[in-house]
Scaffold this motif. Sequence first.
Motif, mmCIF file in Angstrom:
data_model
loop_
_atom_site.group_PDB
_atom_site.id
_atom_site.type_symbol
_atom_site.label_atom_id
_atom_site.label_comp_id
_atom_site.label_asym_id
_atom_site.label_seq_id
_atom_site.Cartn_x
_atom_site.Cartn_y
_atom_site.Cartn_z
ATOM 1 N N PRO A 124 -58.237 -44.606 39.346
ATOM 2 C CA PRO A 124 -59.379 -45.219 38.657
ATOM 3 C C PRO A 124 -60.120 -44.195 37.808
ATOM 4 N N ARG A 125 -60.729 -44.670 36.729
ATOM 5 C CA ARG A 125 -61.491 -43.771 35.843
ATOM 6 C C ARG A 125 -62.730 -43.240 36.542
ATOM 7 N N ALA A 165 -66.136 -48.539 34.169
ATOM 8 C CA ALA A 165 -65.690 -49.144 35.426
ATOM 9 C C ALA A 165 -66.676 -50.192 35.896
#
Length: 119
Positions: free
Chosen positions: A6-7, A60
Amino acid sequence: MTPPAPRVELTPAAAELLRRLRAVHGPLMFHQSGGCCDGSAPMCYPEGEFRTGDSDVLLASLAVEGIDEPVTFWMSRSQYEVWSHTRLIVDVVEGRGSGFSLEAPEGVRFLTRSRLVGT
């Protein structure tokens, strides 16, 4: 094939603090601007209190156990261009951050750590 990292992710301490803040303030959001006055630290606001626009990037929508809605994480486009090759990890450390961020009265502050994408 392994899914990409995930970023943005949260440490357990950051997730716990978000649960406490959510109970008091309602839905939450982060914005990291890269400007002055702790601008390189993620600032936590009630969702929608910080106005985002074309100069911001939504990195996100973070799912936090115990919180019904995602916590959005925004970054100024200019800072994102510098940090685009990293994965951001939101943590909590002792110390007083900006008075504008919701955690300031708690005696702690959110801090962004980073890792190169792919590590």
